[in-house]
Design an enzyme around this catalytic site. Structure first.
Site, short mmCIF file in Angstrom:
data_model
loop_
_atom_site.label_atom_id
_atom_site.label_comp_id
_atom_site.label_asym_id
_atom_site.label_seq_id
_atom_site.Cartn_x
_atom_site.Cartn_y
_atom_site.Cartn_z
N ALA A 41 41.99 31.78 42.32
CA ALA A 41 42.89 30.82 41.69
C ALA A 41 43.40 29.89 42.78
O ALA A 41 43.39 30.25 43.96
CB ALA A 41 44.04 31.56 41.02
N GLY A 83 40.63 35.40 41.57
CA GLY A 83 40.23 34.85 40.27
C GLY A 83 38.75 34.54 40.21
O GLY A 83 38.15 34.53 39.13
N GLU A 117 37.17 37.73 39.32
CA GLU A 117 37.55 38.02 37.93
C GLU A 117 36.78 37.15 36.96
O GLU A 117 36.36 37.61 35.89
CB GLU A 117 39.07 37.82 37.78
CG GLU A 117 39.85 38.85 38.59
CD GLU A 117 41.34 38.55 38.69
OE1 GLU A 117 41.70 37.42 39.08
OE2 GLU A 117 42.14 39.42 38.35
N GLU A 169 44.42 39.57 46.40
CA GLU A 169 45.74 39.06 45.99
C GLU A 169 46.89 39.77 46.68
O GLU A 169 47.95 39.19 46.90
CB GLU A 169 45.91 39.20 44.47
CG GLU A 169 45.05 38.25 43.65
CD GLU A 169 43.70 38.83 43.24
OE1 GLU A 169 43.20 39.77 43.92
OE2 GLU A 169 43.14 38.35 42.25
#
Ligand code: CO8
Length: 261
Positions: free
Chosen positions: A67, A112, A115, A135
């Protein structure tokens, strides 16, 4: 085809190719990327001529390095909560996309990015690919399914180790662990992903969607429920024109011609 700011889309026969295209930030997943991916996947799902999709990253370094940290750094917690940040990935890319799609992971798939790759039906990785959920090093934790999908994919021990240490897993370990279906040299990645996508696109389309739905049900149901779900879907497929055609084509030693019904 619509013009996007952060992704590229193209149709190659029956295969839609979607490319994350922010190489300067290692294809970091900003809000704009999210909205554009949702729109591109909806267009793929709605277009009857498109039967498989491949998602990859531009450049040789990254599929997606996570992200967008720069976008999230100053965002208040209330905004994450009130907007139910990250919820739209699963509802649109996993649940609403009923046709098959493959992640072709070229390089880093972190946070992300890992993911997002795990939302695909399966992953084909280049030999230089690296997967991780770092993270924790940012003071947070996975927010788009990493703690759940990674654990289901590779088991508790490895998933826990990766989430707690933030270490990266290389492509060979990812293949050994069952995270990726296949590892290929970087130079062959797109050719291999396209060949696999074309194989899937040549299958009876409704049967492809049903096969996907059945395998995904294994994540959600008990064994008994899953077996019943499988039998019922199998029984529905036996009523399709493609089932009659597929079996006739086998007996007549020819290729089937599919109607998707
Ligand atoms: N977001 C924004 N920009 C990024 C990101 C990212 N995730 N990753 C890399 N970039 C940018 C870098 O800032 C750099 O930009 P600039 O040239 O302007 O400085 C450019 O991409 C190139 O990166 P590097 O110079 O760092 O390249 P290296 O080859 O040295 O390192 C790495 C590559 C190891 C991949 C490194 O870039 C890295 O560690 N990236 C971050 C990986 C990461 O932590 N991902 C998880 C993000 S968090 C997440 O996905 C879940 C949500 C968590 C919520 C957080 C709320 C605050």
């Amino acid at each position: 085809m619509p013009q996007y700011e952060t992704i590229l889309t193209e149709q190659n026969g029956a295969v839609t190719v979607i490319t994350l295209n922010r190489p300067q930030s290692l294809n970091a997943l900003s809000s704009v990327v999210l909205e554009e991916l949702i729109s591109a996947f909806a267009a793929y799902q709605a277009d009857d001529s498109q039967l498989c999709a491949v998602l990859t990253g531009s450049g040789e370094k990254a599929f997606a390095a996570g992200a967008d940290i720069k976008e999230m750094a100053d965002k208040p917690a209330a905004d994450f909560y009130n907007q139910d940040f990250f919820s739209r990935w699963t509802s649109h890319l996993v649940k609403a996309t009923r046709k098959p799609w493959i992640a072709a992971v070229n390089g880093f798939a972190l946070g992300g990015g890992c993911e997002l790759a795990m939302m695909a039906d399966f992953i084909i990785a280049s030999e230089n690919a690296k997967f991780g959920q770092p993270e924790i090093k940012l003071g947070v934790a996975p927010g788009m399914g990493g703690s759940q999908r990674l654990t289901r994919a590779i088991g508790k021990s490895k998933a826990m180790e990766m989430c707690l240490t933030g270490r990266m897993m290389d492509a060979a370990e990812a293949e050994r662990s069952g995270l990726v279906a296949r590892t290929v040299p970087l130079a062959d990645l797109m050719a291999e992903a396209m060949k696999t996508a074309e194989t899937i696109a040549a299958m009876p389309p409704m049967a492809a969607m049903v096969n996907k739905e059945m395998v995904n049900a294994a994540y959600e149901m008990t064994l008994d429920q899953g077996l019943l779900h499988e039998r019922r879907l199998f029984q529905i497929l036996t009523a399709t024109e493609d089932k009659a055609e597929g079996m006739a084509a086998f007996i007549e030693k020819r290729d089937g011609k599919w109607k998707g019904r």
